[in-house]
Design a protein around this motif. Sequence first.
Motif, PDB file in Angstrom:
ATOM      1  N   ILE A  50      26.763  35.725  62.967  1.00  6.60           N
ATOM      2  CA  ILE A  50      25.427  36.279  63.194  1.00  6.60           C
ATOM      3  C   ILE A  50      25.563  37.762  63.502  1.00  6.60           C
ATOM      4  O   ILE A  50      26.605  38.224  63.962  1.00  6.60           O
ATOM      5  N   ASP A  51      24.502  38.510  63.236  1.00  4.92           N
ATOM      6  CA  ASP A  51      24.438  39.927  63.596  1.00  4.92           C
ATOM      7  C   ASP A  51      23.376  40.062  64.677  1.00  4.92           C
ATOM      8  O   ASP A  51      22.228  40.415  64.400  1.00  4.92           O
ATOM      9  N   ALA A  52      23.766  39.749  65.900  1.00  5.69           N
ATOM     10  CA  ALA A  52      22.807  39.710  67.000  1.00  5.69           C
ATOM     11  C   ALA A  52      22.354  41.107  67.383  1.00  5.69           C
ATOM     12  O   ALA A  52      23.165  42.034  67.480  1.00  5.69           O
ATOM     13  N   SER A  53      21.067  41.252  67.627  1.00  5.88           N
ATOM     14  CA  SER A  53      20.529  42.535  68.069  1.00  5.88           C
ATOM     15  C   SER A  53      20.870  42.809  69.527  1.00  5.88           C
ATOM     16  O   SER A  53      20.858  43.960  69.964  1.00  5.88           O
ATOM     17  N   VAL A  54      21.174  41.737  70.283  1.00 13.71           N
ATOM     18  CA  VAL A  54      21.574  41.880  71.684  1.00 13.71           C
ATOM     19  C   VAL A  54      22.880  41.117  71.883  1.00 13.71           C
ATOM     20  O   VAL A  54      22.971  39.923  71.580  1.00 13.71           O
ATOM     21  N   ALA A  55      23.897  41.807  72.377  1.00 15.72           N
ATOM     22  CA  ALA A  55      25.186  41.191  72.693  1.00 15.72           C
ATOM     23  C   ALA A  55      25.360  41.209  74.204  1.00 15.72           C
ATOM     24  O   ALA A  55      25.229  42.264  74.834  1.00 15.72           O
ATOM     25  N   VAL A  56      25.627  40.061  74.779  1.00 14.97           N
ATOM     26  CA  VAL A  56      25.762  39.920  76.228  1.00 14.97           C
ATOM     27  C   VAL A  56      27.210  39.596  76.557  1.00 14.97           C
ATOM     28  O   VAL A  56      27.808  38.704  75.946  1.00 14.97           O
ATOM     29  N   VAL A  57      27.778  40.307  77.535  1.00 19.18           N
ATOM     30  CA  VAL A  57      29.141  40.029  77.973  1.00 19.18           C
ATOM     31  C   VAL A  57      29.113  39.709  79.463  1.00 19.18           C
ATOM     32  O   VAL A  57      28.906  40.595  80.293  1.00 19.18           O
ATOM     33  N   THR A  58      29.286  38.438  79.796  1.00 12.69           N
ATOM     34  CA  THR A  58      29.352  38.021  81.192  1.00 12.69           C
ATOM     35  C   THR A  58      30.726  38.402  81.743  1.00 12.69           C
ATOM     36  O   THR A  58      31.595  38.864  80.995  1.00 12.69           O
ATOM     37  N   PRO A  59      30.980  38.227  83.049  1.00  6.97           N
ATOM     38  CA  PRO A  59      32.249  38.696  83.621  1.00  6.97           C
ATOM     39  C   PRO A  59      33.476  38.149  82.897  1.00  6.97           C
ATOM     40  O   PRO A  59      33.569  36.966  82.590  1.00  6.97           O
ATOM     41  N   ILE A  60      34.419  39.042  82.648  1.00 10.63           N
ATOM     42  CA  ILE A  60      35.667  38.690  81.970  1.00 10.63           C
ATOM     43  C   ILE A  60      36.775  38.539  83.000  1.00 10.63           C
ATOM     44  O   ILE A  60      36.929  39.351  83.903  1.00 10.63           O
ATOM     45  N   ASP A  61      37.536  37.461  82.851  1.00  9.28           N
ATOM     46  CA  ASP A  61      38.703  37.235  83.697  1.00  9.28           C
ATOM     47  C   ASP A  61      39.754  36.548  82.845  1.00  9.28           C
ATOM     48  O   ASP A  61      39.547  36.339  81.641  1.00  9.28           O
ATOM     49  N   LEU A  62      40.880  36.179  83.454  1.00 10.25           N
ATOM     50  CA  LEU A  62      41.966  35.555  82.707  1.00 10.25           C
ATOM     51  C   LEU A  62      41.661  34.084  82.442  1.00 10.25           C
ATOM     52  O   LEU A  62      41.482  33.295  83.371  1.00 10.25           O
ATOM     53  N   ASP A  63      41.591  33.716  81.187  1.00 11.52           N
ATOM     54  CA  ASP A  63      41.416  32.332  80.757  1.00 11.52           C
ATOM     55  C   ASP A  63      41.766  32.283  79.272  1.00 11.52           C
ATOM     56  O   ASP A  63      41.589  33.277  78.556  1.00 11.52           O
ATOM     57  N   HIS A  64      42.274  31.160  78.805  1.00  8.55           N
ATOM     58  CA  HIS A  64      42.724  31.033  77.414  1.00  8.55           C
ATOM     59  C   HIS A  64      43.685  32.169  77.058  1.00  8.55           C
ATOM     60  O   HIS A  64      43.624  32.744  75.958  1.00  8.55           O
ATOM     61  N   THR A  65      44.575  32.493  77.997  1.00  7.83           N
ATOM     62  CA  THR A  65      45.453  33.650  77.793  1.00  7.83           C
ATOM     63  C   THR A  65      46.418  33.453  76.631  1.00  7.83           C
ATOM     64  O   THR A  65      46.882  34.428  76.038  1.00  7.83           O
ATOM     65  N   ASP A  66      46.710  32.202  76.286  1.00  3.28           N
ATOM     66  CA  ASP A  66      47.620  31.961  75.172  1.00  3.28           C
ATOM     67  C   ASP A  66      46.981  32.324  73.839  1.00  3.28           C
ATOM     68  O   ASP A  66      47.684  32.566  72.853  1.00  3.28           O
ATOM     69  N   ARG A  67      45.643  32.394  73.817  1.00  8.06           N
ATOM     70  CA  ARG A  67      44.952  32.705  72.563  1.00  8.06           C
ATOM     71  C   ARG A  67      44.258  34.062  72.578  1.00  8.06           C
ATOM     72  O   ARG A  67      44.097  34.688  71.539  1.00  8.06           O
ATOM     73  N   LEU A  68      43.823  34.493  73.763  1.00  8.21           N
ATOM     74  CA  LEU A  68      43.022  35.715  73.835  1.00  8.21           C
ATOM     75  C   LEU A  68      43.785  36.921  74.364  1.00  8.21           C
ATOM     76  O   LEU A  68      43.330  38.051  74.208  1.00  8.21           O
ATOM     77  N   GLY A  69      44.932  36.699  75.000  1.00 13.07           N
ATOM     78  CA  GLY A  69      45.690  37.810  75.557  1.00 13.07           C
ATOM     79  C   GLY A  69      45.947  37.634  77.039  1.00 13.07           C
ATOM     80  O   GLY A  69      45.231  36.902  77.734  1.00 13.07           O
TER      81      GLY A  69
END
Length: 502
Positions: A216-235
Motif C-alpha cells: 500500500i502507499d499510505a498517506s499516513v505512516a505511523v511509527v509506534t515506539p521501537i525497541d529490540l524484538d525479532h532481532t534475528d530478522r530485523l537487526g
Amino acid sequence: MSEPSDPSDPSDQFDDIVDAETVRDPDLAVIEAGSRTLRTQGGPPQGDPVPSRPQDPELDKALREVETELSTRWGETKLEPSVTRIAALMDVLGDPQRAYPSIHITGTNGKTSTARMIEALLGAFELRTGRYTSPHVQTITERISLDGAPISAERFIETYQDVKPYVELVDAREEYRLSFFEVLTGMAYAAFADAPVDVAVVEVGMGGTWDATNVIDASVAVVTPIDLDHTDRLGGTTAEIAGEKSGIIKPGATVILAQQPVDAAQVLLKKAVETDATVAREGMEFGIVSREVAVGGQLLTLRGLGGEYDNIFLPLHGAYQAHNAAVALAAVEAFFGIGADHARTLDLDTIRTAFAQVASPGRLEIVRSSPTVLLDAAHNPHGARATAEGVSEAFGFSRLIGVVSTSGDKDARGLLEAFEPIFAEVVITANSNPRATDVDALAAIAVEVFGEDRVVVEPRLPDAIEAAITLAEEEAEYGGAGVLVTGSIFTVGDARLLLRRG
C-alpha cells in the motif's frame, strides 16, 4: 562558528531535524500523573470485542477447514524477505489495496492498540473503516475488521474462497508458495475493497520494508515506539530495526512518530527527508499535556497537530496507552489534512466519544474480580516494563501473582526481570502454541531472576491460573490481591477462553 544550513539542501535539513530531536527537553512529552478522579465519561462498547467460535457446528467446521488449509503454509515466523509474492497476488486480484486510502502502522509495541484507537476515531467521523491487525487473541477472524467489528465467520470463509484460485495461480508461478500471513493480507485488502471501505488501518506483521502489508502507499505512516524484538530478522540495534520499519514511509506521506530512541529517530527522520515526507514528532508537534488516573481508565488532555483536546476519557490503563492515544489522534488529524492544509482542531465532542468507546482486549484487561485477574499480552522487555508501570499505577495490589508463558523466540529473561519488582511470586506455565517456551527452561530462568522460593511450576495453564488465584487469596489482604497472566498473546488468548470471556 558553524556556517548556517541551507534549507534547500536535504542533508542540511536532516542535520537540523536530528539536532532538534537530540537536544530537545526529554520531559516535554512526559505525562503529568494526577490524583484519582471519578470521571467516567462514556465507557467501552457493550459486549466482548473478541469473537468466539461459531455456534453453528457446520459453520465452525467450515472455518476450521479454512484454518487447516492456511496452516499448511509458512507460518508467521518463517519469512522470505520480499514483497514479490504478495505484489503478484495483488496484481491478479486487480490491486484492491489501491481502491481506498490507508494509514500504515509499524513499531515494536502498541501497534494494535493504536490501530484500534485510529479506527474508533475515523468511525466516529462516519467513515467506513477496515482494520487489519495481527496476531489474533482467540479467533482468526479478529484480524480483519469492518466498521469496528471483526468480520463474521461466513464472510471470512467467503473471502478465502474468493481469493483462493488467485492464490493458487501465484503459488504455481513463484519459487515459494504464499505464506499464511501473505494470504491473510490479500484477503484483508480484498475484503476492504469489496465492502467498500473509506479508509484502511493496516498494522504490519513484522518490520516494514518487506512486510506483506507494504504493497500500500499510505498517506499516513505511523511509527509506534521501537525497541529490540525479532532481532534475528530485523537487526540487533534499534537503529537497524528502524531502518527496516522505515520502509512504510512513502513519498509525500505524513509520518507520525511516537517517542523513539535517538538512533532510531535519526534513521526515521533521514528516511522522511529522502522521501519528502512531512514529520510530526511526539513531544514536539503533538503529545500529552496532562494525564490523571481515573476510575476505569484515565483522563487526558492531548495536544494534537491542530490544537488541544481536553477532558478525554480513555477506558484503558497505563501511561503507554495515553501515548498511543496521542499518536492515534495525530494520525487521524494528519489523515484529515490538519496541521498541513487546515489549521483547526477536529470536533471535540466527537473525539471524546470515540476515545471513550475504545477497547483493547488483552491489554491490562480485567477478566475476573475477587481476586482481580488481569490479562496482558506483553511479550518483550519493553512491553513488560510498560505493563508493570501500568499495573503499579492503576491497581493498588498488596500482593500480585504472575502467570507467565512466553514464546521460544522471545527474551524471556528480560521480560521476567521487568516483572520481578511487582510479582510477589510467579507461576511458570505453557500456552497452547507449539512455539511456547519449554516449561522447565523458562522455570530455570525464573529461578535465577526471582529465587527458588518465589517460583511455582504448573505445566498446564488452567492449573497455573488456579494456583495463582490460590496464592493471591491465601496471604493477601481482603480485596488487595491480584493475578496477572502475561508473556504472550497466545497465553492471553488461552486464558481468556478458560475464564469464559470468549
